[in-house]
Design a protein around this motif. Structure first.
Motif, PDB file in Angstrom:
ATOM      1  N   GLN A 388     -53.210  17.534 -28.012  1.00 24.02           N
ATOM      2  CA  GLN A 388     -54.292  17.969 -27.127  1.00 24.02           C
ATOM      3  C   GLN A 388     -55.545  18.285 -27.951  1.00 24.02           C
ATOM      4  OE1 GLN A 388     -53.317  20.666 -23.925  1.00 24.02           O
ATOM      5  NE2 GLN A 388     -55.348  21.649 -24.001  1.00 24.02           N
ATOM      6  N   ARG A 389     -55.396  18.932 -29.079  1.00 22.62           N
ATOM      7  CA  ARG A 389     -56.551  19.235 -29.937  1.00 22.62           C
ATOM      8  C   ARG A 389     -57.203  17.963 -30.439  1.00 22.62           C
ATOM      9  NH1 ARG A 389     -55.170  21.771 -34.621  1.00 22.62           N
ATOM     10  NH2 ARG A 389     -57.392  21.745 -35.066  1.00 22.62           N
ATOM     11  N   LEU A 390     -56.383  16.973 -30.792  1.00 25.02           N
ATOM     12  CA  LEU A 390     -56.929  15.684 -31.230  1.00 25.02           C
ATOM     13  C   LEU A 390     -57.793  15.078 -30.134  1.00 25.02           C
ATOM     14  CD1 LEU A 390     -55.063  12.845 -33.074  1.00 25.02           C
ATOM     15  CD2 LEU A 390     -56.181  12.340 -30.905  1.00 25.02           C
ATOM     16  N   LEU A 391     -57.288  15.066 -28.894  1.00 26.76           N
ATOM     17  CA  LEU A 391     -58.026  14.488 -27.778  1.00 26.76           C
ATOM     18  C   LEU A 391     -59.284  15.297 -27.466  1.00 26.76           C
ATOM     19  CD1 LEU A 391     -54.954  13.640 -25.531  1.00 26.76           C
ATOM     20  CD2 LEU A 391     -56.509  11.966 -26.574  1.00 26.76           C
ATOM     21  N   GLU A 392     -59.182  16.614 -27.529  1.00 30.95           N
ATOM     22  CA  GLU A 392     -60.356  17.460 -27.286  1.00 30.95           C
ATOM     23  C   GLU A 392     -61.492  17.117 -28.233  1.00 30.95           C
ATOM     24  OE1 GLU A 392     -57.875  21.436 -25.776  1.00 30.95           O
ATOM     25  OE2 GLU A 392     -58.775  21.348 -27.777  1.00 30.95           O
ATOM     26  N   GLY A 416     -50.240   2.063 -29.988  1.00 24.70           N
ATOM     27  CA  GLY A 416     -50.589   3.464 -29.780  1.00 24.70           C
ATOM     28  C   GLY A 416     -51.508   3.623 -28.584  1.00 24.70           C
ATOM     29  N   PHE A 417     -52.664   4.269 -28.795  1.00 20.26           N
ATOM     30  CA  PHE A 417     -53.630   4.449 -27.725  1.00 20.26           C
ATOM     31  C   PHE A 417     -55.027   4.535 -28.342  1.00 20.26           C
ATOM     32  CE2 PHE A 417     -52.271   8.688 -28.972  1.00 20.26           C
ATOM     33  CZ  PHE A 417     -53.452   9.413 -29.033  1.00 20.26           C
ATOM     34  N   ALA A 418     -56.041   4.396 -27.473  1.00 19.47           N
ATOM     35  CA  ALA A 418     -57.418   4.418 -27.945  1.00 19.47           C
ATOM     36  C   ALA A 418     -58.281   5.245 -27.001  1.00 19.47           C
ATOM     37  CB  ALA A 418     -57.964   3.005 -28.059  1.00 19.47           C
ATOM     38  N   TRP A 462     -49.395   8.848 -38.030  1.00 18.96           N
ATOM     39  CA  TRP A 462     -50.220   7.838 -37.398  1.00 18.96           C
ATOM     40  C   TRP A 462     -51.395   7.491 -38.297  1.00 18.96           C
ATOM     41  CZ3 TRP A 462     -50.951  11.171 -32.332  1.00 18.96           C
ATOM     42  CH2 TRP A 462     -49.704  11.347 -31.713  1.00 18.96           C
ATOM     43  N   SER A 463     -52.079   6.415 -37.947  1.00 21.44           N
ATOM     44  CA  SER A 463     -53.352   6.086 -38.590  1.00 21.44           C
ATOM     45  C   SER A 463     -54.422   6.032 -37.512  1.00 21.44           C
ATOM     46  CB  SER A 463     -53.268   4.736 -39.308  1.00 21.44           C
ATOM     47  OG  SER A 463     -52.965   3.693 -38.401  1.00 21.44           O
ATOM     48  N   VAL A 464     -55.668   6.360 -37.882  1.00 20.07           N
ATOM     49  CA  VAL A 464     -56.771   6.354 -36.931  1.00 20.07           C
ATOM     50  C   VAL A 464     -57.914   5.536 -37.517  1.00 20.07           C
ATOM     51  CG1 VAL A 464     -57.673   8.530 -37.853  1.00 20.07           C
ATOM     52  CG2 VAL A 464     -58.346   7.774 -35.559  1.00 20.07           C
ATOM     53  N   SER A 465     -58.530   4.727 -36.683  1.00 21.62           N
ATOM     54  CA  SER A 465     -59.654   3.898 -37.124  1.00 21.62           C
ATOM     55  C   SER A 465     -60.765   3.977 -36.096  1.00 21.62           C
ATOM     56  CB  SER A 465     -59.220   2.443 -37.304  1.00 21.62           C
ATOM     57  OG  SER A 465     -58.735   1.901 -36.088  1.00 21.62           O
ATOM     58  N   ALA A 466     -61.995   3.737 -36.563  1.00 23.18           N
ATOM     59  CA  ALA A 466     -63.161   3.789 -35.688  1.00 23.18           C
ATOM     60  C   ALA A 466     -63.811   2.417 -35.621  1.00 23.18           C
ATOM     61  CB  ALA A 466     -64.158   4.828 -36.193  1.00 23.18           C
ATOM     62  N   GLU A 477     -59.064   4.312 -32.371  1.00 26.48           N
ATOM     63  CA  GLU A 477     -57.728   3.797 -32.071  1.00 26.48           C
ATOM     64  C   GLU A 477     -56.684   4.483 -32.944  1.00 26.48           C
ATOM     65  OE1 GLU A 477     -55.249  -0.445 -31.848  1.00 26.48           O
ATOM     66  OE2 GLU A 477     -57.474  -0.414 -31.720  1.00 26.48           O
ATOM     67  N   LEU A 478     -55.638   5.029 -32.307  1.00 22.89           N
ATOM     68  CA  LEU A 478     -54.501   5.650 -32.988  1.00 22.89           C
ATOM     69  C   LEU A 478     -53.357   4.648 -33.029  1.00 22.89           C
ATOM     70  CD1 LEU A 478     -54.901   8.667 -33.842  1.00 22.89           C
ATOM     71  CD2 LEU A 478     -56.300   8.009 -31.881  1.00 22.89           C
ATOM     72  N   SER A 479     -52.845   4.362 -34.235  1.00 25.61           N
ATOM     73  CA  SER A 479     -51.778   3.374 -34.397  1.00 25.61           C
ATOM     74  C   SER A 479     -50.543   4.015 -35.014  1.00 25.61           C
ATOM     75  CB  SER A 479     -52.247   2.221 -35.295  1.00 25.61           C
ATOM     76  OG  SER A 479     -53.403   1.615 -34.767  1.00 25.61           O
ATOM     77  N   GLY A 480     -49.398   3.353 -34.812  1.00 25.00           N
ATOM     78  CA  GLY A 480     -48.151   3.872 -35.354  1.00 25.00           C
ATOM     79  C   GLY A 480     -47.507   4.918 -34.462  1.00 25.00           C
ATOM     80  N   VAL A 481     -47.925   4.954 -33.214  1.00 26.49           N
ATOM     81  CA  VAL A 481     -47.427   5.965 -32.257  1.00 26.49           C
ATOM     82  C   VAL A 481     -46.082   5.485 -31.681  1.00 26.49           C
ATOM     83  CG1 VAL A 481     -47.922   7.219 -30.137  1.00 26.49           C
ATOM     84  CG2 VAL A 481     -49.787   6.593 -31.698  1.00 26.49           C
ATOM     85  N   ASP A 482     -45.147   6.398 -31.582  1.00 25.30           N
ATOM     86  CA  ASP A 482     -43.817   6.076 -31.071  1.00 25.30           C
ATOM     87  C   ASP A 482     -43.741   6.401 -29.580  1.00 25.30           C
ATOM     88  OD1 ASP A 482     -41.159   5.490 -30.763  1.00 25.30           O
ATOM     89  OD2 ASP A 482     -40.432   7.356 -31.690  1.00 25.30           O
ATOM     90  N   PHE A 483     -43.697   5.356 -28.751  1.00 23.51           N
ATOM     91  CA  PHE A 483     -43.580   5.540 -27.292  1.00 23.51           C
ATOM     92  C   PHE A 483     -42.134   5.367 -26.867  1.00 23.51           C
ATOM     93  CE2 PHE A 483     -48.130   4.758 -27.342  1.00 23.51           C
ATOM     94  CZ  PHE A 483     -48.594   5.584 -26.330  1.00 23.51           C
ATOM     95  N   ALA A 484     -41.748   6.086 -25.843  1.00 20.47           N
ATOM     96  CA  ALA A 484     -40.388   5.938 -25.279  1.00 20.47           C
ATOM     97  C   ALA A 484     -40.424   4.832 -24.235  1.00 20.47           C
ATOM     98  CB  ALA A 484     -39.953   7.242 -24.634  1.00 20.47           C
TER      99      ALA A 484
END
Length: 485
Positions: A388-392, A416-418, A462-466, A477-484
């Protein structure tokens, strides 16, 4: 099964009858040869523990029945450590003097009823002495090998180097013809390093017999030496007849302890190195914080001080500017503290609903007239508070740079997500630099928010890129995220 003592008997049949049968009954393995040439062939083919010769065997020069001493002299050349016994019915002082001169283990006349019993007794004495001498020699050799291995352990800087160099050193000394480091698993043995001749069946047999127990497979022996409590073992192989006796096994157990100590020391050193690196990183982070805080707090502090002075002089409308400056300073301090704590805080991973967390983060940010297009429900593994802090921080970044009516989209990607917006993007800056402390493209920015984003992402693995979004704005973009699912 222990190897039977090997006795070479030089007897062409002219001596006392029944010698071979008497020796065989004592569990000796007897190899009878009729002459010196046959004895030489035998000694070149195998190692013996004792040589017995009657006196009446042919000499090399063809003279009959005088070659017993010559035969024993041959033994001194081919296998000098083998005990030699002359067993003869010819008794005189000359033969006795020659026996002493040749350094024979014994000289036994056959002229008494107890002669054959005495011969058997003396062979037992000779083979026991020979066996003890061989053990001493082999243990001396093993101890020398252990010293070489200890030198290797002192130099090794990683667990892998320990495994490789210890096995290589053990085989290079020729004390062992095979060595393996492995870890027991539910399905067998995980090989970590091998040297020399090591087969899967031999390893399996050695481990079946138990750690610290000598396993015999044909002419080859092996022993599994326990190293650590998590199943790490050192398996050694040798074709030495006396290999892995009780004393040698004790020495190898001590070697296993030395290896364990070395592995523990390397682990401690690696842990200390990581801690020192983390401390250095933290020190650098604090230095940067001091620089950022010292620089960026100066402006709102000056604004607050100047307007407060005017307000105290009667211009009370200036208090709004003071409040705004103090609020800005509070936000900057909160960001600095958050980033400092990220380096120390551990995360608790659990299933998290991305859509719900996006909504919660959006609700805590002063979004004004900005709009949000959130993702569909998707469950990922994360620390809900940290996510949540990351998204904020990403939402706040979009609003600070894109204005109060910016449009923000959160979308799922393959890895992941962006978070995207339709703001001005990175036209005046390198996207890769925005994660550096103190870098900001907004007059109201602290230069810390995106550094916090990167710190939280790294804590999750994770890794993050702009980059630029499809609408020309910013895309994170956040990559390496583990989704169920």
């Amino acid at each position: 099964m222990e190897r039977a003592d090997q006795v070479a008997l030089v007897d062409n049949g002219a001596g006392e009858p029944g010698i071979e049968s008497a020796l065989s009954s004592e569990a000796f393995e007897v190899h009878t040869v009729p002459d010196i040439e046959s004895l030489e062939a035998l000694l070149e083919a195998r190692t013996v523990d004792c040589v017995v010769s009657t006196y009446q065997v042919p000499r090399r020069d063809g003279l009959e029945y005088l070659g017993g001493l010559h035969a024993l002299e041959t033994v001194a050349t081919l296998q000098p450590d083998a005990p030699r016994i002359l067993y003869t019915d010819i008794v005189n002082q000359d033969i006795a003097r020659e026996a002493v001169a040749l350094g024979l283990f014994d000289y036994i006349p056959t002229n008494t009823d107890e002669s054959l019993d005495r011969l058997v007794t003396r062979i037992v004495d000779a083979t026991e002495k020979r066996r003890a001498q061989r053990r001493v020699a082999e243990l001396s050799r093993v101890n020398e090998v252990i010293r070489e291995v200890l030198t290797v352990l002192v130099r090794a800087e990683s667990h892998e180097r320990v495994y490789e160099e210890v096995t290589t050193t053990l085989v290079a000394t020729e004390a062992y013809d095979g060595a393996l480091f492995g870890r027991r698993t539910e399905t067998g043995v995980e090989r970590l390093a091998t040297a020399g001749t090591v087969t899967a069946s031999a390893v399996e047999r050695s481990l079946e017999d138990g750690e610290g127990v000598t396993a015999v497979q044909g002419d080859r022996r092996s022993v599994a030496v326990p190293v650590t409590d998590d199943g790490l073992v050192l398996v050694l192989f040798s074709d030495r007849p006396e290999a892995f006796g009780a004393t040698e096994r004790d020495v190898l157990t001590q070697l296993g302890g030395a290896v364990r100590y070395s592995l523990d020391a390397i682990t401690d050193a690696e842990t200390l190195e990581r801690r020192e690196a983390a401390l250095a990183e933290k020190t650098e982070r604090l230095s940067t914080f001091a620089s950022v805080v010292g620089h960026d707090l100066r402006n709102p502090l000056s604004v607050a001080s100047g307007n407060l002075e005017l307000a105290m002089a009667g211009e009370t409308e200036r208090l709004d500017a003071v409040e705004s400056a103090l609020t800005r300073m509070s936000e900057m301090i909160d960001d600095v503290l958050a980033l400092a704590r990220d380096g120390e805080r551990s995360i608790t991973l659990e299933p998290v609903d991305l859509a719900a967390t996006v909504e919660a983060a959006w609700g805590t940010v002063d979004t004004g007239d900005a709009t949000l297009d959130g993702p569909e429900t998707a469950v990922l593994t994360a620390d809900v508070g940290q996510l949540q802090r990351l998204l904020e921080n990403l939402f706040r970044n979009s609003i600070e740079h894109g204005g109060p009516d910016v449009s923000v989209t959160v979308e799922r990607t393959e890895t992941g997500f962006a978070v995207c917006d339709d703001g001005p993007g990175f036209s005046q800056s390198d996207p890769a630099s925005v994660f550096e402390l103190g870098v900001t493209g907004s007059a109201s920015g602290t230069g810390l928010g995106l550094a916090i984003v990167e710190s939280i992402a790294e804590a999750h693995g994770w890794s993050v890129s702009a980059g630029e979004s499809e609408r020309g704005g910013a895309r994170f973009e956040l990559s390496g995220v583990d989704f169920a699912g």
